[in-house]
Enzyme design. Structure first.
Site, PDB file in Angstrom:
ATOM      1  N   LYS A 197      -0.439  18.252  52.426  1.00  0.00           N
ATOM      2  CA  LYS A 197       0.940  18.209  51.939  1.00  0.00           C
ATOM      3  C   LYS A 197       1.221  19.307  50.896  1.00  0.00           C
ATOM      4  CE  LYS A 197       2.494  14.778  54.412  1.00  0.00           C
ATOM      5  NZ  LYS A 197       1.431  14.502  55.377  1.00  0.00           N
TER       6      LYS A 197
HETATM    7  C1  LIG Z   1       6.401  11.672  57.964  1.00  0.00           C
HETATM    8  C2  LIG Z   1       5.162  11.082  57.341  1.00  0.00           C
HETATM    9  N1  LIG Z   1       5.222   9.859  56.779  1.00  0.00           N
HETATM   10  C3  LIG Z   1       4.143   9.302  56.208  1.00  0.00           C
HETATM   11  C4  LIG Z   1       2.937   9.933  56.168  1.00  0.00           C
HETATM   12  C5  LIG Z   1       1.771   9.219  55.564  1.00  0.00           C
HETATM   13  O1  LIG Z   1       1.267   9.818  54.429  1.00  0.00           O
HETATM   14  P1  LIG Z   1      -0.296   9.631  54.032  1.00  0.00           P
HETATM   15  O2  LIG Z   1      -1.100  10.420  54.985  1.00  0.00           O
HETATM   16  O3  LIG Z   1      -0.360  10.151  52.628  1.00  0.00           O
HETATM   17  O4  LIG Z   1      -0.595   8.174  54.092  1.00  0.00           O
HETATM   18  C6  LIG Z   1       2.823  11.216  56.737  1.00  0.00           C
HETATM   19  C7  LIG Z   1       1.608  12.042  56.754  1.00  0.00           C
HETATM   20  O5  LIG Z   1       0.573  11.967  56.542  1.00  0.00           O
HETATM   21  C8  LIG Z   1       3.954  11.798  57.346  1.00  0.00           C
HETATM   22  O6  LIG Z   1       3.890  13.012  57.921  1.00  0.00           O
END
Ligand SMILES: Cc1ncc(COP(=O)(O)O)c(C=O)c1O
Length: 399
Positions: A197
């Site tokens: 990210k």
């Molecule tokens: C659109 C979206 N929502 C939620 C997430 C979830 O985040 P995390 O991986 O930090 O749990 C991600 C990516 O990883 C994502 O691309």
């Protein structure tokens, strides 16, 4: 064995350059901050996490920020805070990551998927309005690729039907919509600090919001539903006594992650500028290609540029998207697909009964989009190589 080439080695010449899809931009400052925390004697949620929350809230301009272990945890906790019941419905875009849909299911509600708009691939506010029923409780707009969704239209639908808005801002840092920073618009905004990210803590996430009561509920529920300062219970200032007022989650951030996040947050404006420079190079070299259908950027938004997505016009090409991905890989360029829309996955098809025909825009995008490498450690030459390789392959495979 020495001297004998492995049998899997191909005869194709090595590509001129190799550009990975992503490499995290972690410098000596982040390393030193994590080492300091390792030496501090306090590893899990604690003073660094509190400081990160305060600085993040200030950076975004939100009254409250609550740090958690991932973007997925952030989404789940936010939805959980609204005490949804079985049969309740939560509307979200089908063009999103698995986590957006799964956390709606985990919160007890049914995910109601909507299509996206053709120009931006962001959630279609008209489809949101169409899908509202008496059971709808919330909308989860996803700021696709880092571009804020059409929030004014979505807020209007939400106000009309008294729906909560939980923004999935996993891609959208830093971003703003008509002068308002993402993180200050809906009821709760969920950010992700996953390794790829725009701001990373390895794994991590953050919630921002205005309502102090909901912020307290989130703080407690992220750590087992224990009373407010229970995280201090092993420190001299804390007390061993705590109350559990709700069966909460183990979703706290660690101070190790927060110390990395504090440095990344300070670097965020410069990191974002570098992303914009790479995007400008891509735009210059890929704009006006007849084989590509561009995604547009609304004039009144600041795009976080988490992803640079290109979309093929299949009628202008002799190869499909999957073949282009393979050709790019052979040329040393790694790409990704964001996303296979939720409605095309077996769970959503089999358990929830969604069909490809119900989402014409996202279904078409599913086979035509791909994301090019976009990370701050890329050089201008890397970006030029990626874009000219795409151009060369489009030229060679034009219909
Ligand atoms: C659109 C979206 N929502 C939620 C997430 C979830 O985040 P995390 O991986 O930090 O749990 C991600 C990516 O990883 C994502 O691309």
């Amino acid at each position: 064995m020495r001297g004998s080439a492995p049998s899997t080695m191909s005869n194709a010449p090595a590509p001129e350059r190799s550009v990975p899809f992503y490499r995290p931009d972690i410098g000596e400052e982040e390393i030193a901050a994590v080492v300091d925390t390792l030496r501090s004697g306090w590893l899990t949620v604690g003073p660094r996490t509190q400081e990160f929350e305060e600085e993040f809230a200030r950076a975004v301009g939100a009254p409250h920020a609550v740090a958690v272990s991932s973007g997925t945890a952030a989404l789940h906790l936010a939805l959980d805070a609204f005490d949804l019941e079985p049969g309740d419905e939560v509307i979200t875009s089908t063009l999103t990551f698995a986590a957006t849909g799964a956390t709606i299911v985990h919160s007890g509600a049914r995910p109601v998927l909507v299509d996206c708009t053709r120009d931006t691939l962001n959630i279609d506010p008209a489809d949101v309005a169409r899908k509202v029923t008496p059971r709808t409780r919330a909308v989860v707009p996803v700021h696709f690729a880092g571009q804020p969704a059409a929030m004014d239209e979505i807020l209007e639908v939400a106000q009309q039907h008294r729906l909560k808005i939980v923004e999935d801002a996993a891609h959208a840092l830093p971003a703003s919509y008509r002068g308002r920073a993402v993180g200050t618009i809906g009821d709760v905004t969920a950010f992700s600090f996953y390794a790829t990210k725009n701001l990373t803590t390895g794994e991590g996430g953050m919630l921002t919001l205005t309502d102090a009561t909901v912020a307290d509920r989130l703080r407690s529920r992220r750590l087992h539903g224990m009373s407010r300062d229970a995280w201090r219970r092993y420190s001299a200032q804390g007390s061993w006594r705590y109350d559990v007022s709700y069966p909460g989650f183990k979703y706290n951030m660690t101070d190790l992650a927060a110390s990395m996040g504090l440095v990344q947050l300070r670097r965020l404006p410069a990191l974002h500028r570098r992303r914009q420079e790479i995007v400008a190079l891509y735009d210059e070299l890929l704009r006006d290609r007849p084989e590509l259908e561009p995604l547009t950027v609304a004039p009144d938004v600041m795009h976080a540029w988490h992803l640079y997505v290109i979309r093929l016009r299949p009628e202008r090409l002799r190869i499909d998207r999957d073949a282009l991905i393979e050709l790019l890989k052979t040329a040393g360029v790694s790409t990704g697909v964001h996303f296979i829309p939720l409605h095309l996955h077996s769970f959503y098809r089999d358990a929830l009964g969604y069909h490809a025909e119900d989402f014409p825009v996202a279904s078409a995008a599913a086979g035509t989009i791909l994301s090019l490498p976009l990370f701050t450690l890329m050089s201008d030459d890397d970006a030029r190589y990626v874009a000219t390789t795409v151009r060369r392959l489009l030229d060679a495979n034009r219909r």
